[in-house]
Design an enzyme around this catalytic site. Structure first.
Site, PDB file in Angstrom:
ATOM      1  N   LYS A 162       0.844  -1.201   0.000  1.00 52.00           N
ATOM      2  CA  LYS A 162       0.000   0.000   0.000  1.00 52.00           C
ATOM      3  C   LYS A 162       0.875   1.245   0.000  1.00 52.00           C
ATOM      4  CE  LYS A 162      -3.203   2.552   3.006  1.00 52.00           C
ATOM      5  NZ  LYS A 162      -3.864   2.566   4.335  1.00 52.00           N
ATOM      6  N   LYS A 205      -9.897  12.880   8.815  1.00 47.71           N
ATOM      7  CA  LYS A 205      -9.334  12.430  10.088  1.00 47.71           C
ATOM      8  C   LYS A 205      -9.253  13.597  11.076  1.00 47.71           C
ATOM      9  CE  LYS A 205      -6.254   8.883   8.118  1.00 47.71           C
ATOM     10  NZ  LYS A 205      -6.714   7.715   8.889  1.00 47.71           N
ATOM     11  N   ASP A 262       1.544   6.269   5.831  1.00 44.20           N
ATOM     12  CA  ASP A 262       0.565   5.331   5.280  1.00 44.20           C
ATOM     13  C   ASP A 262       1.088   4.631   4.026  1.00 44.20           C
ATOM     14  OD1 ASP A 262      -1.809   4.083   5.750  1.00 44.20           O
ATOM     15  OD2 ASP A 262      -3.055   5.552   4.732  1.00 44.20           O
ATOM     16  N   ASP A 278     -12.223   7.155   4.360  1.00 43.24           N
ATOM     17  CA  ASP A 278     -10.961   6.912   5.052  1.00 43.24           C
ATOM     18  C   ASP A 278     -10.572   5.440   5.023  1.00 43.24           C
ATOM     19  OD1 ASP A 278      -8.680   7.633   6.436  1.00 43.24           O
ATOM     20  OD2 ASP A 278      -9.612   7.426   8.407  1.00 43.24           O
ATOM     21  N   ARG A 291      -7.837  -0.191   1.067  1.00 42.56           N
ATOM     22  CA  ARG A 291      -8.366  -1.420   0.464  1.00 42.56           C
ATOM     23  C   ARG A 291      -8.845  -1.189  -0.963  1.00 42.56           C
ATOM     24  NH1 ARG A 291     -12.393  -1.838   5.391  1.00 42.56           N
ATOM     25  NH2 ARG A 291     -10.555  -0.809   6.263  1.00 42.56           N
TER      26      ARG A 291
END
Length: 495
Positions: free
Chosen positions: A266, A278, A289, A348, A352
């Site tokens: 990712k 967020k 991330d 958020d 995926r």
């Protein structure tokens, strides 16, 4: 940094510093005993006076001991004899390396590999010594205008073979250096701010690696290319950003005609949450991330450096997730590369959406195994903290192999269920699947979502949200799970 191995007599070794192991009860390692005898009890006197408690992480310098060639002897504490743990060893090894680098020592010889850890071989201790040295000497400096200069940094570390053969110690030294460098690459990328480490920057790093290694081929797809692949889930995330998405593929071909292991990382270079914004507190850390992508780059660099006879493909979907007039909205429905429609209930939960298309894309490599690595859920931090990576898989043999690799490398994972019972939480009235399944079992339902796109191959999911990053005073990327992934690949070569 140069690494060597030795079986030479520590009393007569010409080096800037000797490192020897001491335990809390005053028990000395064989080399410490030899130095004590040669120096007419100098170490014993220090220990008996209580000047050195030998707790894990403690070090004490002794200068100009009689009868010893080295001008410095560094006592390294490893806790109670017979009860030294992997954490004890790592904390002391890192403390030793930091001390050596900050001292005037240019070269040193470590006999800390004489420590006994239940279930760990001498070869493991050699490898871990080198990994910890690489970790300890890493300095983040790229965005600092002033960096404290180390006038005489450590340049050469020789590691004692202890009970390992010279050939084994040499192999473990090289392996440890490659793993440590791979971890530090992952750390550097994770630590860079989002305005520097963009999807294009990640792609550029992959292209630089391609120039370094003959067996590595890199392909970078832009948004037009991604659109031609019908990756609607992936592209829906990048719509809110001015930074264009990239799909990065690294193909290491060291294994002939064998089917590859595909590592999918990712690559969210910054995640503000999109429209589902967020909280501002701690949002600066969302530059990490992309640590899944960073770990793939670090692992493939280590594989290529060691020239392992294996085929490994890295697939990195990279984007930002920001709020914008064109960004995903809760309730939007997008179509994945696999043709499945997805209702976006929470923008958020974007990782995926990248990964599902990247997993489908992985089918074209005819993989033996696919492993995705992602800072996917905050729920995994609640469940496991920052000690263990979350592991879920559609194949128990693969899960077992990854758990073993985690234990072998001390970069551990813990398996969570991937039962059909959880799939119903992803039901949608308006699409084939929803992108979130509610508060309960958030890490499991995230993996359940990904499992819908892995029916054609053997797959495992590593949720590294808790292990890839340290918050607080020691804020920064950790380089995990590069050791786990490398150990898994090395174990495959032995079987």
């Amino acid at each position: 940094m140069q690494y060597f191995v030795t079986n030479d007599n520590p009393v007569t070794i010409a080096t800037d510093c000797l490192v020897v192991a001491i335990h809390e009860d005053g028990q000395m390692s064989p080399t410490a005993q030899a130095l004590d005898a040669a120096s007419e009890g100098s170490l014993s006197r220090i220990i008996n006076r209580g000047d050195f408690a030998a707790k894990p992480g403690q070090v004490l310098l002794l200068n100009d001991l009689p009868g010893i060639t080295s001008p410095r002897v560094l006592l390294a504490g490893f806790g109670k004899a017979g009860k030294t743990t992997e954490n004890d060893f790592n904390s002391t090894a890192i403390a030793v390396s930091k001390w050596l680098n900050d001292s005037a020592c240019v070269d040193a010889v470590s006999f800390a590999t004489e420590v006994s850890i239940n279930g760990r071989s001498a070869g493991w201790l050699v490898r871990q010594t080198v990994i910890n040295n690489e970790i300890a000497l890493y300095r983040y400096s790229q965005t600092k205008s002033q960096v404290a200069e180390i006038k005489k940094p450590l340049a050469k570390l020789t590691v004692a073979c202890a009970d390992a053969s010279p050939a084994e110690a040499e192999t473990e030294t090289k392996t440890g250096q490659a793993i440590g460098r791979g971890m530090n690459l992952a750390r550097e990328l994770g630590n860079l701010p989002g305005n520097i480490c963009t999807p294009i920057y990640l792609a550029d790093q992959a292209l630089k690696m391609e120039k370094q290694f003959d067996d590595l081929a890199v392909d970078v797809l832009d948004e037009d290319d991604i659109a031609e692949l019908s990756m609607g889930a992936f592209l829906s995330v990048s719509r809110g950003s001015r930074q264009p998405a990239r799909l990065i593929t690294l193909n290491y071909g060291g294994g002939g005609d064998s089917k590859p292991v595909v590592l999918v990382g990712k690559g969210l270079t910054f995640d503000a949450g999109g429209i589902s914004l967020k909280p501002s507190q701690g949002m600066d850390e969302m530059k990490y991330d992309m640590c899944g992508a960073a770990s793939v780059l670090g692992t493939i660099q280590a594989v290529a450096e060691l020239q392992l006879p294996i085929n490994v493909v890295g697939v990195i979907p990279s984007s930002e997730n920001l709020p914008d007039g064109d960004a995903n909205k809760p309730g939007d429905i997008v179509t994945s590369m696999a043709g499945k429609t997805i209702e976006i209930l929470n923008t958020d939960a974007e990782g995926r959406l990248l990964l599902c298309d990247a997993l489908t894309y992985s089918e074209r490599f005819n993989p033996d195994t696919v492993i995705d690595i992602a800072t996917l859920t905050g729920a995994i931090i609640v469940a496991l903290g920052n000690n263990a990576t979350g592991l879920m898989s559609n194949n128990e043999a693969l899960a077992t192999d990854l758990l073993k690799a985690g234990n072998d490398s001390f970069d551990r994972a813990w398996q969570l269920p991937l039962w059909d019972d959880y799939q119903k939480q992803l039901d949608s009235n308006f699409a084939d699947i929803a992108n979130v399944g509610g508060k309960e079992a958030g890490s499991v339902t995230a993996a359940c979502f990904l499992s819908r796109f892995t029916e054609k191959f053997k797959w495992a999911h590593l949720d590294i949200a808790g292990t890839a990053w340290n918050s607080g005073k020691e804020k920064g990327a950790t380089g995990r799970p590069v050791p786990l992934l490398m150990q898994y690949l090395l174990n495959r070569l032995e079987n």
